[in-house]
Write a protein that holds these residues in place. Structure first.
Motif, PDB file in Angstrom:
ATOM      1  N   GLN A 132      21.017 -12.531 -52.884  1.00 46.26           N
ATOM      2  CA  GLN A 132      22.202 -11.977 -52.243  1.00 46.26           C
ATOM      3  C   GLN A 132      21.993 -10.490 -51.956  1.00 46.26           C
ATOM      4  O   GLN A 132      21.536  -9.746 -52.832  1.00 46.26           O
ATOM      5  CB  GLN A 132      23.433 -12.168 -53.134  1.00 46.26           C
ATOM      6  N   TYR A 133      22.301 -10.078 -50.735  1.00 47.81           N
ATOM      7  CA  TYR A 133      22.155  -8.693 -50.312  1.00 47.81           C
ATOM      8  C   TYR A 133      23.519  -8.121 -49.943  1.00 47.81           C
ATOM      9  O   TYR A 133      24.348  -8.810 -49.338  1.00 47.81           O
ATOM     10  CB  TYR A 133      21.213  -8.589 -49.115  1.00 47.81           C
ATOM     11  N   ASP A 135      25.836  -6.028 -47.687  1.00 45.71           N
ATOM     12  CA  ASP A 135      25.833  -5.669 -46.270  1.00 45.71           C
ATOM     13  C   ASP A 135      27.219  -5.162 -45.896  1.00 45.71           C
ATOM     14  O   ASP A 135      28.152  -5.205 -46.708  1.00 45.71           O
ATOM     15  CB  ASP A 135      25.455  -6.893 -45.423  1.00 45.71           C
ATOM     16  N   GLU A 145      28.615  -9.366 -49.699  1.00 43.19           N
ATOM     17  CA  GLU A 145      27.315  -9.944 -50.009  1.00 43.19           C
ATOM     18  C   GLU A 145      27.035 -11.122 -49.086  1.00 43.19           C
ATOM     19  O   GLU A 145      27.935 -11.871 -48.719  1.00 43.19           O
ATOM     20  CB  GLU A 145      27.258 -10.401 -51.468  1.00 43.19           C
ATOM     21  N   GLY A 148      20.034 -13.617 -48.102  1.00 38.85           N
ATOM     22  CA  GLY A 148      18.967 -12.826 -47.508  1.00 38.85           C
ATOM     23  C   GLY A 148      18.436 -13.420 -46.218  1.00 38.85           C
ATOM     24  O   GLY A 148      18.530 -14.619 -45.964  1.00 38.85           O
ATOM     25  N   ASP A 152      15.108  -8.667 -44.380  1.00 41.11           N
ATOM     26  CA  ASP A 152      15.432  -7.956 -45.621  1.00 41.11           C
ATOM     27  C   ASP A 152      14.172  -7.687 -46.430  1.00 41.11           C
ATOM     28  O   ASP A 152      13.224  -8.480 -46.395  1.00 41.11           O
ATOM     29  CB  ASP A 152      16.415  -8.772 -46.464  1.00 41.11           C
ATOM     30  N   PRO A 155      13.750  -7.943 -52.887  1.00 43.16           N
ATOM     31  CA  PRO A 155      14.780  -7.258 -53.701  1.00 43.16           C
ATOM     32  C   PRO A 155      14.198  -6.498 -54.879  1.00 43.16           C
ATOM     33  O   PRO A 155      13.184  -6.885 -55.465  1.00 43.16           O
ATOM     34  CB  PRO A 155      15.675  -8.411 -54.157  1.00 43.16           C
TER      35      PRO A 155
END
Length: 314
Positions: A132-133, A135, A145, A148, A152, A155
């Motif tokens: 989860q990224y 953004d 979130e 990905g 990206d 992590p």
């Protein structure tokens, strides 16, 4: 008075003696010159061999502070025309993801970089979607979130440097993107470091929280040994010994530092072929086109009546 025959005999004897003296002197000078040249060449070769030996087997009082010199390991990408073992890169990324990524970052590598190198595009998308990224902002100005994507980066294990130091007793785990280029010895040093953990010798004390590794400068390293036999299970059935696991992760880290290595060597081979062809063409042109001009003979033929030619009147 001397007759002509006696004079000629004396002259020939004098010339013969002069030639013998000159030949003997020249032979003496030649032998001395050859001896001096031989001594000079032997001195140069011996000095070069000694310097090479000392560079490869340096022993000095501060050796422990500098760490042991790593041995030379047969990684295929180190040879002149060798390229990466891409199956090893794939296994090495698995080792990094399951073992190394708990502490170390890989800031300069994005998921898209793995496509067509170790994974297909679909496989890389699936691995990126597992994370989860953060953004945003969205339409209402809030961060959110999302899964990905290929664009990206890999992590990070910690959000910032302070968190990394707090989790590792004050030590900062280095980013591994360029680690094989940032350390003297490159892949050989990283391989020797990961496989070089052992008990400290008699008389050497390592304070609590550190581990003894003779390849690390100073001998005491905060990173504990993390690679053992069977620490990962390879999907392709490759034996998961500690040496094999280390070789794979080092190959992956070498690729991360030099992803252009394969392409660079391909361009180098093409350049060598092109330059070799041009060199042969140049030699052929010089020999077959310019030889006649460089070896030509210019002759001046004077007029037959040169002496009888009347001079020009003023």
């Amino acid at each position: 008075m001397f007759s002509r025959g006696a004079f000629n005999s004396f002259k020939q004897a004098a010339q013969g003696a002069s030639k013998r003296f000159t030949t003997q002197a020249g032979a003496g000078k030649s032998s001395t010159y050859n001896a001096l040249m031989g001594i000079s060449a032997a001195t140069a070769v011996g000095s070069g061999a000694s310097l090479y030996y000392l560079n490869k087997n340096s022993a000095h009082a501060n050796m422990e502070a500098d760490g042991l010199h790593p041995a030379d390991h047969p990684f295929p990408q180190k040879t002149l025309f060798g390229t990466f073992d891409h199956a090893s890169i794939r296994r090495g990324f698995q080792v990094f993801k399951e073992v190394c990524s708990a502490c170390h970052s890989l800031d300069l590598i994005y998921w898209r970089n793995l496509v067509d190198v170790a994974y297909t595009e679909e496989e890389a998308r699936e691995m990126a979607a597992e994370f989860q990224y953060v953004d945003g902002p969205n339409d209402i100005g809030e961060m959110f979130e999302r899964p990905g994507k290929l664009t990206d980066p890999i992590p990070r294990p910690y959000p910032n440097e302070e968190a990394a130091r707090a989790a590792n007793a004050g030590a900062l785990p280095p980013d591994l993107s360029l680690i094989t280029k940032a350390r003297h010895g490159g892949v050989d040093y990283i391989y020797s470091l990961l496989t070089g953990y052992c008990d400290p010798p008699a008389g050497v004390e390592v304070r609590e929280g550190l581990n003894y590794n003779p390849y690390f400068p100073g001998g005491a390293i905060a990173m504990a040994q993390n690679i053992f036999d069977g620490v990962v299970e390879y999907e392709d059935g490759t034996p998961n010994t500690a040496s094999q696991i280390t070789k794979d992760v080092v190959t992956f880290l070498n690729w991360a530092a030099e992803p252009e290595l394969d392409e660079r060597k391909k361009i180098g081979v093409k350049a060598l072929l092109l330059l070799s062809t041009l060199t042969l063409i140049s030699l052929w042109i010089k020999r077959n086109r310019w030889q006649s001009m460089k070896t030509r003979k210019i002759v001046f033929n004077s007029p037959k009546n040169w002496q009888n030619t009347p001079s020009r009147k003023n």
